[in-house]
Design a protein around this motif. Structure first.
Motif, mmCIF file in Angstrom:
data_model
loop_
_atom_site.group_PDB
_atom_site.id
_atom_site.type_symbol
_atom_site.label_atom_id
_atom_site.label_comp_id
_atom_site.label_asym_id
_atom_site.label_seq_id
_atom_site.Cartn_x
_atom_site.Cartn_y
_atom_site.Cartn_z
ATOM 1 N N ARG A 6 0.883 -1.168 0.000
ATOM 2 C CA ARG A 6 0.000 0.000 0.000
ATOM 3 C C ARG A 6 0.916 1.211 0.000
ATOM 4 O O ARG A 6 1.665 1.432 0.962
ATOM 5 N N LEU A 7 0.906 1.958 -1.079
ATOM 6 C CA LEU A 7 1.849 3.052 -1.271
ATOM 7 C C LEU A 7 1.129 4.385 -1.144
ATOM 8 O O LEU A 7 0.298 4.736 -1.986
ATOM 9 N N THR A 8 1.461 5.115 -0.100
ATOM 10 C CA THR A 8 0.947 6.464 0.082
ATOM 11 C C THR A 8 2.132 7.408 0.129
ATOM 12 O O THR A 8 3.002 7.280 0.992
ATOM 13 N N VAL A 9 2.179 8.318 -0.831
ATOM 14 C CA VAL A 9 3.293 9.259 -0.943
ATOM 15 C C VAL A 9 2.724 10.649 -1.193
ATOM 16 O O VAL A 9 1.908 10.840 -2.102
ATOM 17 N N ASP A 10 3.150 11.617 -0.392
ATOM 18 C CA ASP A 10 2.774 13.016 -0.599
ATOM 19 C C ASP A 10 3.977 13.778 -1.126
ATOM 20 O O ASP A 10 5.051 13.784 -0.506
ATOM 21 N N ASP A 17 -1.767 7.208 -3.803
ATOM 22 C CA ASP A 17 -2.381 6.306 -2.820
ATOM 23 C C ASP A 17 -2.934 5.100 -3.568
ATOM 24 O O ASP A 17 -4.063 5.124 -4.071
ATOM 25 N N ILE A 18 -2.111 4.063 -3.676
ATOM 26 C CA ILE A 18 -2.512 2.879 -4.433
ATOM 27 C C ILE A 18 -2.143 1.611 -3.678
ATOM 28 O O ILE A 18 -1.225 1.605 -2.862
ATOM 29 N N ALA A 19 -2.878 0.545 -3.954
ATOM 30 C CA ALA A 19 -2.556 -0.791 -3.443
ATOM 31 C C ALA A 19 -2.079 -1.647 -4.606
ATOM 32 O O ALA A 19 -2.638 -1.582 -5.706
ATOM 33 N N LEU A 20 -1.023 -2.425 -4.371
ATOM 34 C CA LEU A 20 -0.478 -3.319 -5.391
ATOM 35 C C LEU A 20 -0.258 -4.690 -4.788
ATOM 36 O O LEU A 20 0.375 -4.820 -3.730
ATOM 37 N N ARG A 21 -0.762 -5.694 -5.474
ATOM 38 C CA ARG A 21 -0.505 -7.078 -5.080
ATOM 39 C C ARG A 21 -0.053 -7.851 -6.306
ATOM 40 O O ARG A 21 -0.713 -7.805 -7.335
ATOM 41 N N ARG A 43 9.657 3.929 -7.399
ATOM 42 C CA ARG A 43 10.700 4.410 -6.494
ATOM 43 C C ARG A 43 10.350 4.120 -5.037
ATOM 44 O O ARG A 43 11.235 3.840 -4.223
ATOM 45 N N ALA A 44 9.060 4.177 -4.708
ATOM 46 C CA ALA A 44 8.640 3.861 -3.341
ATOM 47 C C ALA A 44 8.887 2.386 -3.026
ATOM 48 O O ALA A 44 9.328 2.037 -1.937
ATOM 49 N N LEU A 45 8.610 1.501 -3.988
ATOM 50 C CA LEU A 45 8.865 0.080 -3.784
ATOM 51 C C LEU A 45 10.357 -0.196 -3.631
ATOM 52 O O LEU A 45 10.765 -1.047 -2.832
ATOM 53 N N ALA A 46 11.172 0.528 -4.389
ATOM 54 C CA ALA A 46 12.621 0.325 -4.336
ATOM 55 C C ALA A 46 13.241 0.945 -3.089
ATOM 56 O O ALA A 46 14.417 0.688 -2.802
ATOM 57 N N GLY A 47 12.469 1.768 -2.365
ATOM 58 C CA GLY A 47 13.004 2.432 -1.185
ATOM 59 C C GLY A 47 13.678 3.748 -1.491
ATOM 60 O O GLY A 47 14.323 4.344 -0.625
ATOM 61 N N LEU A 48 13.554 4.218 -2.735
ATOM 62 C CA LEU A 48 14.180 5.480 -3.146
ATOM 63 C C LEU A 48 13.279 6.676 -2.892
ATOM 64 O O LEU A 48 13.721 7.821 -3.008
ATOM 65 N N THR A 52 4.721 8.166 2.847
ATOM 66 C CA THR A 52 3.998 8.937 3.846
ATOM 67 C C THR A 52 3.199 7.993 4.737
ATOM 68 O O THR A 52 3.010 8.229 5.922
ATOM 69 N N GLY A 53 2.719 6.917 4.133
ATOM 70 C CA GLY A 53 1.965 5.909 4.859
ATOM 71 C C GLY A 53 1.918 4.636 4.048
ATOM 72 O O GLY A 53 2.372 4.582 2.913
ATOM 73 N N GLY A 54 1.380 3.576 4.638
ATOM 74 C CA GLY A 54 1.273 2.305 3.938
ATOM 75 C C GLY A 54 2.388 1.352 4.307
ATOM 76 O O GLY A 54 3.034 1.479 5.342
ATOM 77 N N HIS A 55 2.647 0.395 3.412
ATOM 78 C CA HIS A 55 3.627 -0.644 3.702
ATOM 79 C C HIS A 55 4.100 -1.289 2.417
ATOM 80 O O HIS A 55 3.442 -1.185 1.374
ATOM 81 N N VAL A 56 5.230 -1.966 2.487
ATOM 82 C CA VAL A 56 5.750 -2.789 1.393
ATOM 83 C C VAL A 56 6.132 -4.126 2.003
ATOM 84 O O VAL A 56 7.066 -4.210 2.804
ATOM 85 N N ARG A 57 5.406 -5.174 1.622
ATOM 86 C CA ARG A 57 5.685 -6.500 2.171
ATOM 87 C C ARG A 57 6.004 -7.475 1.042
ATOM 88 O O ARG A 57 5.280 -7.542 0.045
ATOM 89 N N LEU A 58 7.065 -8.243 1.244
ATOM 90 C CA LEU A 58 7.406 -9.343 0.345
ATOM 91 C C LEU A 58 7.366 -10.625 1.165
ATOM 92 O O LEU A 58 8.125 -10.767 2.146
ATOM 93 N N ASP A 59 6.464 -11.518 0.806
ATOM 94 C CA ASP A 59 6.301 -12.769 1.559
ATOM 95 C C ASP A 59 6.128 -12.484 3.053
ATOM 96 O O ASP A 59 6.768 -13.107 3.906
ATOM 97 N N ASP A 60 5.289 -11.483 3.361
ATOM 98 C CA ASP A 60 4.974 -11.101 4.742
ATOM 99 C C ASP A 60 6.138 -10.442 5.480
ATOM 100 O O ASP A 60 6.025 -10.143 6.672
ATOM 101 N N GLU A 61 7.265 -10.202 4.802
ATOM 102 C CA GLU A 61 8.357 -9.452 5.416
ATOM 103 C C GLU A 61 8.173 -7.974 5.094
ATOM 104 O O GLU A 61 8.130 -7.583 3.926
#
Length: 343
Positions: A6-10, A17-21, A43-48, A52-61
């Motif tokens: 769940r990517l929230t970036v201001d 504000d989007i969800a990706l699975r 860039r948000a998924l890569a950590g660059l 602002t909010g949300g999460h990035v999980r890979l295999d529950d990590e």
């Protein structure tokens, strides 16, 4: 190796504000107009790009607080970003070396990946000695050499000429089909998305406006951007049986519905006439030619009037009708050529 994000970036006045699975082995294409938020999401998924909010999980990590260099992610950027002072072999070996692999083993891994992408004979060359297609394949090999759980591709074919793009797309498709992890492809090119992706996610203004497999999205677009992407005329109106009331016109459709609906038809379904046509019942309206441009072997005619639309005609038909900007014509679409579906 699934992604749940769940990517929230201001960023100033813009908010993503989007969800990706993405499932293991699945390729998802993220499409949208310029400024929609595609690159921000990557860039948000890569950590660059900080969330602002949300999460990035890979295999529950949860990777939300993990620095970019420590994320199990491979990235191929639009301009490849190969190290100019390193050979192709050492560019690919860089990732494994960074993860603590010894030099000899890292170079063996790199040579294996260069062999897989058909570039073993280019291993000693530096990026400036490679063609665009070769550089793209080195960048892909470098991303895959670290065995990423998530592969991110940022417009990977955009810098290539048409012929190289065709060949490299086929090569990329082969490697993506063998990648066991999740893959996100960011692109503005519908052909890249349709050929390479299992599922499409469309973003506009920082929001997901439509998603699904290619057949669903192309058959039932829900925004003007998606309609243009797949080459359809799209309208929204209120249906009563076979009639759909638009702002300035009522269309007869082939699918009886009630309530808010979308109506779509192809530009090739629009027939143009110098005079009002008679005969079988159809949708007919007077239109003014707003523009003419080449579209493959045909001409794409942009029509203004009570129903703005695009029509495709042959050059011969255009000459016979003496089509020119500003000219008034009659446009017709058979009800059987329309497709209506709930909004």
């Amino acid at each position: 190796m699934s992604l749940d994000a769940r990517l929230t970036v201001d960023r100033g006045t813009f908010r993503l504000d989007i969800a990706l699975r993405i499932a293991p082995g699945e390729v998802v294409a993220l499409l949208g107009p310029n400024g929609a938020g595609k690159t921000t999401a990557l860039r948000a998924l890569a950590g660059l790009q900080p969330l602002t909010g949300g999460h990035v999980r890979l295999d529950d990590e949860d990777l939300s607080a993990v620095p970019p260099e420590d994320r199990p992610i491979g990235v191929v950027f639009q301009d490849y970003l190969l190290f100019p002072h390193l050979s192709a072999l050492d560019n690919v070996a860089f990732g494994p070396r960074r993860h603590g692999v010894r030099r000899r083993e890292a170079r063996a891994t790199a040579l294996d990946w260069l062999t897989r992408v058909g570039l073993a004979d280019q291993a000693a060359k530096r990026p400036r000695q490679l063609s665009g297609g070769q550089a793209q394949r080195v960048a892909l090999a470098r991303a895959l050499a670290v065995r990423p759980r998530l592969l991110l591709l940022d417009e990977p074919l955009a810098a290539l000429d048409a012929r190289t793009r065709l060949e490299t797309r086929a090569e990329l498709q082969r490697h993506l089909s063998a990648h066991p992890g999740a893959t996100l492809l960011v692109t503005h090119d519908p052909l890249d998305a349709l050929v390479l992706a299992d599922r499409l996610v469309i973003v506009e203004g920082g929001r997901v406006v439509q998603e699904g497999d290619a057949a669903t999205v192309t058959a039932r677009p829900r925004t003007d951007y998606v309609a243009r992407l797949v080459g359809l005329n799209l309208y929204r109106g209120r249906a009563t049986g076979y009639d759909v009331a638009l702002d300035n016109l009522t269309l007869r459709v082939d699918d009886p519905l009630d309530g808010e609906v979308f109506v779509a038809f192809r530009p090739s379904s629009v027939a143009l006439h110098a005079e009002r046509p008679a005969g079988s019942p159809r949708n007919i309206w007077a239109a003014t030619i707003a523009g003419i441009q080449r579209h493959g072997d045909n001409l794409r005619i942009e029509l203004a009037g009570p129903l703005a639309a695009a029509a495709d005609v042959t050059p011969a038909a255009a000459a016979q009708l003496d089509l020119a900007p500003g000219r008034t014509v009659w446009a017709a679409v058979k009800a059987t050529e329309t497709h209506a579906y709930p909004a």
